[in-house]
Design an enzyme around this catalytic site. Sequence first.
Site, PDB file in Angstrom:
ATOM      1  N   ASP A  13       0.769  -1.095  -0.006  1.00  0.00           N
ATOM      2  CA  ASP A  13      -0.013  -0.063   0.050  1.00  0.00           C
ATOM      3  C   ASP A  13       0.898   1.355  -0.080  1.00  0.00           C
ATOM      4  O   ASP A  13       0.518   2.163   0.573  1.00  0.00           O
ATOM      5  CB  ASP A  13      -1.056  -0.085   1.218  1.00  0.00           C
ATOM      6  CG  ASP A  13      -1.818  -1.179   1.341  1.00  0.00           C
ATOM      7  OD1 ASP A  13      -2.254  -1.496   0.109  1.00  0.00           O
ATOM      8  OD2 ASP A  13      -1.940  -1.779   2.330  1.00  0.00           O
ATOM      9  N   LYS A  16       1.875   1.976  -5.153  1.00  0.00           N
ATOM     10  CA  LYS A  16       2.179   1.426  -6.368  1.00  0.00           C
ATOM     11  C   LYS A  16       1.430   1.761  -7.587  1.00  0.00           C
ATOM     12  O   LYS A  16       1.897   2.125  -8.704  1.00  0.00           O
ATOM     13  CB  LYS A  16       2.480  -0.291  -6.313  1.00  0.00           C
ATOM     14  CG  LYS A  16       3.711  -0.532  -5.242  1.00  0.00           C
ATOM     15  CD  LYS A  16       3.594  -2.017  -4.958  1.00  0.00           C
ATOM     16  CE  LYS A  16       2.362  -2.549  -4.380  1.00  0.00           C
ATOM     17  NZ  LYS A  16       2.097  -2.176  -3.105  1.00  0.00           N
ATOM     18  N   THR A 238       2.900 -12.552   2.448  1.00  0.00           N
ATOM     19  CA  THR A 238       2.127 -13.427   1.582  1.00  0.00           C
ATOM     20  C   THR A 238       2.770 -14.527   0.869  1.00  0.00           C
ATOM     21  O   THR A 238       3.992 -14.838   1.392  1.00  0.00           O
ATOM     22  CB  THR A 238       1.501 -12.155   0.512  1.00  0.00           C
ATOM     23  OG1 THR A 238       0.634 -12.749  -0.330  1.00  0.00           O
ATOM     24  CG2 THR A 238       2.527 -11.872  -0.428  1.00  0.00           C
TER      25      THR A 238
HETATM   26  P1  GDP Z   1      -0.679   0.140  -3.355  1.00  0.00           P
HETATM   27  O1  GDP Z   1      -1.190  -0.923  -2.985  1.00  0.00           O
HETATM   28  O2  GDP Z   1       0.724   0.354  -3.395  1.00  0.00           O
HETATM   29  O3  GDP Z   1      -0.965   0.399  -4.949  1.00  0.00           O
HETATM   30  O4  GDP Z   1      -1.231   1.434  -2.824  1.00  0.00           O
HETATM   31  P2  GDP Z   1      -2.640   1.684  -2.211  1.00  0.00           P
HETATM   32  O5  GDP Z   1      -3.554   2.281  -3.350  1.00  0.00           O
HETATM   33  O6  GDP Z   1      -3.455   0.381  -1.551  1.00  0.00           O
HETATM   34  O7  GDP Z   1      -2.876   2.802  -1.054  1.00  0.00           O
HETATM   35  C1  GDP Z   1      -2.161   4.030  -1.522  1.00  0.00           C
HETATM   36  C2  GDP Z   1      -3.185   4.956  -1.081  1.00  0.00           C
HETATM   37  O8  GDP Z   1      -2.724   6.230  -0.865  1.00  0.00           O
HETATM   38  C3  GDP Z   1      -4.213   5.234  -2.235  1.00  0.00           C
HETATM   39  O9  GDP Z   1      -5.582   5.661  -1.674  1.00  0.00           O
HETATM   40  C4  GDP Z   1      -3.728   6.366  -3.061  1.00  0.00           C
HETATM   41  O10 GDP Z   1      -4.844   7.046  -3.717  1.00  0.00           O
HETATM   42  C5  GDP Z   1      -3.055   7.275  -2.083  1.00  0.00           C
HETATM   43  N1  GDP Z   1      -1.935   7.986  -2.564  1.00  0.00           N
HETATM   44  C6  GDP Z   1      -0.940   7.495  -3.377  1.00  0.00           C
HETATM   45  N2  GDP Z   1       0.178   8.457  -3.527  1.00  0.00           N
HETATM   46  C7  GDP Z   1      -0.378   9.523  -2.513  1.00  0.00           C
HETATM   47  C8  GDP Z   1       0.334  10.771  -2.220  1.00  0.00           C
HETATM   48  O11 GDP Z   1       1.318  11.189  -2.431  1.00  0.00           O
HETATM   49  N3  GDP Z   1      -0.494  11.432  -1.525  1.00  0.00           N
HETATM   50  C9  GDP Z   1      -1.575  10.818  -0.679  1.00  0.00           C
HETATM   51  N4  GDP Z   1      -2.051  11.814   0.387  1.00  0.00           N
HETATM   52  N5  GDP Z   1      -2.169   9.988  -1.056  1.00  0.00           N
HETATM   53  C10 GDP Z   1      -1.637   9.214  -2.053  1.00  0.00           C
HETATM   54  P1  IMO Z   2      -0.921  -4.166  -2.328  1.00  0.00           P
HETATM   55  O1  IMO Z   2      -0.771  -4.881  -3.572  1.00  0.00           O
HETATM   56  C1  IMO Z   2      -1.014  -4.750   2.223  1.00  0.00           C
HETATM   57  C2  IMO Z   2      -0.991  -9.057   3.448  1.00  0.00           C
HETATM   58  C3  IMO Z   2      -2.248  -9.281   4.359  1.00  0.00           C
HETATM   59  C4  IMO Z   2      -1.798 -10.464   5.213  1.00  0.00           C
HETATM   60  C5  IMO Z   2      -0.546 -11.087   4.556  1.00  0.00           C
HETATM   61  C6  IMO Z   2      -1.147 -12.362   3.745  1.00  0.00           C
HETATM   62  O2  IMO Z   2      -2.260  -3.333  -2.204  1.00  0.00           O
HETATM   63  O3  IMO Z   2       0.174  -3.717  -1.603  1.00  0.00           O
HETATM   64  P2  IMO Z   2      -2.575 -12.973   1.914  1.00  0.00           P
HETATM   65  O4  IMO Z   2      -4.034 -12.986   1.768  1.00  0.00           O
HETATM   66  O5  IMO Z   2      -1.699 -12.628   0.730  1.00  0.00           O
HETATM   67  O6  IMO Z   2      -2.097 -14.310   2.054  1.00  0.00           O
HETATM   68  O7  IMO Z   2      -2.171 -12.313   3.352  1.00  0.00           O
HETATM   69  O8  IMO Z   2      -0.219 -10.048   3.649  1.00  0.00           O
HETATM   70  N1  IMO Z   2      -1.332  -8.302   2.236  1.00  0.00           N
HETATM   71  C7  IMO Z   2      -1.037  -7.214   2.026  1.00  0.00           C
HETATM   72  N2  IMO Z   2      -1.031  -5.879   2.925  1.00  0.00           N
HETATM   73  N3  IMO Z   2      -0.926  -4.516   0.912  1.00  0.00           N
HETATM   74  C8  IMO Z   2      -1.292  -5.678  -0.025  1.00  0.00           C
HETATM   75  O9  IMO Z   2      -1.305  -5.659  -1.477  1.00  0.00           O
HETATM   76  C9  IMO Z   2      -1.422  -7.006   0.758  1.00  0.00           C
HETATM   77  N4  IMO Z   2      -1.635  -8.286   0.327  1.00  0.00           N
HETATM   78  C10 IMO Z   2      -1.581  -9.054   1.315  1.00  0.00           C
HETATM   79  O10 IMO Z   2      -2.972  -8.306   5.081  1.00  0.00           O
HETATM   80  O11 IMO Z   2      -0.775  -9.848   6.404  1.00  0.00           O
HETATM   81 MG    MG Z   3      -2.779  -1.641  -1.725  1.00  0.00          MG
END
Ligand code: GDP
Ligand code: IMO
Ligand code: MG
Length: 427
Positions: A13, A16, A238
């Site tokens: 999160d 990416k 994971t």
């Molecule tokens: P990913 O799984 O790595 O793609 O990340 P996620 O989408 O799960 O979580 C990142 C969150 O942060 C999302 O809600 C994005 O819209 C938000 N986000 C990404 N870059 C920024 C930033 O520079 N500032 C803020 N405030 N939010 C961001």
């Molecule tokens: P993105 O791509 C954050 C975590 C789960 C759990 C562990 C194993 O959005 O960054 P799983 O269901 O994969 O066997 O769970 O990994 N987990 C993540 N945490 N972002 C993710 O994906 C995740 N995908 C799995 O919360 O701790």
């Molecule tokens: Mg994510």
Amino acid sequence: MPAVVIVGAQWGDEGKGKATDLLGSRVDYVVKFNGGNNAGHTVVIGDQKYALHLLPSGILSPGCIPVIGNGVVVDLEVLFHEIDGLEERGIDTSRLVISANAHVIADYNRTLDKVNERFLGSRKIGTTGRGIGPTYADKMNRLGIRIQDLFDEKILRQKVEGALELKNQILTKVYNRRAASADEIVEELLSYVERLRPMVADTALVLHEALAADKTVLLEAGQATLLDVDHGTYPFVTSSSATTGGACTGSGIAPTAITRVIGIVKAYATRVGEGPFPTELFDDDGEQLRKNGAEFGTTTGRPRRCGWYDAPIARYAARINGVTDFVLTKLDVLTGWEQIPVCVAYDVDGERVDEMPMTQTGFHHAKPIYEFFPGWTEDISAARTFEDLPETAQAYVLALEGMSGARISTIGVGPDREQTIVRHDLL
Ligand code: GDP
Ligand code: IMO
Ligand code: MG
């Protein structure tokens, strides 16, 4: 023939999805190479917000070919649900290509994921419950069902029946659950065949030919370095390879084709699920980070655990992945703190440890040693150049850069595509 990798440098999160989307218009292919619908990427484009789980973030860029690589595990119901959802919003998904070698998440593996977690009780991993772990276990155990198996009904039936011989013993005798029916599983999987057929290809060959024709290929990781099955905080990880090595095995692209590795790192740290997290905050600061950063899971809606930036972790990710450039995201979330702590090393049972401890026990005992940096109060969400940032914010970024093992090339100051500061071009 540039192949560029994007990996998460913390526990997922990091942003990416936004980083992939930023590059989307300049790359020819975006490949998801690991994980499945445990991922959750939020991409904000103007007033539109997209939550992607299984589809590569490149699907949002017209002209870019999204690829689901062989290293991915595919839940077909989720796949078509996500495709339909995007089509309804006017996004063209017809370019999607899926590897014949990708594995399929069968219903019994979703069930097993959930009952395994319940069985583990206090030792649970906190998985997303999507069947990811059991499906990768089947792959390694040579009991998996692959996309290509759906095109040969006899083989598919044999494989499902073979897998269920053991699974049904476990489901009924260990977990006291209903046995899975091979007929129902086969019928469900076959119901997707006609829609699937035109999308399936030998994606390793497709990508090889693309690179040979000097196309740009972006390999986008799900999850992150500290969740990688080999290099993460095992067993709280994971079940796939979320690091640069996984980009090769999960796509069929050779390591020698990779020219850049972009590590995505938040200006602080978060984690979802169980497992060690040295800088985790249990106080008002943690609550404030969660609130300012909207730190709730895109996939499960769970509140994310929040803490300060951990430099040894970033250095570890830089080493494991060969990071050439970092994208530092969510700097805007830190606005308002008088001073910002950064973990520079750990105290492990009274001893200073500068790098990621070698053992699980060492990491569980690690207490952060902090350095403190002056904060800023100005709203930075409209900054578009490094010089637009307050001096203390610039100093914070430069300090992180000095500690993290690679240059910080891009800085995020908000969720929108536009809310980005580019210091060095990523391509
Ligand atoms: P990913 O799984 O790595 O793609 O990340 P996620 O989408 O799960 O979580 C990142 C969150 O942060 C999302 O809600 C994005 O819209 C938000 N986000 C990404 N870059 C920024 C930033 O520079 N500032 C803020 N405030 N939010 C961001
Ligand atoms: P993105 O791509 C954050 C975590 C789960 C759990 C562990 C194993 O959005 O960054 P799983 O269901 O994969 O066997 O769970 O990994 N987990 C993540 N945490 N972002 C993710 O994906 C995740 N995908 C799995 O919360 O701790
Ligand atoms: Mg994510």
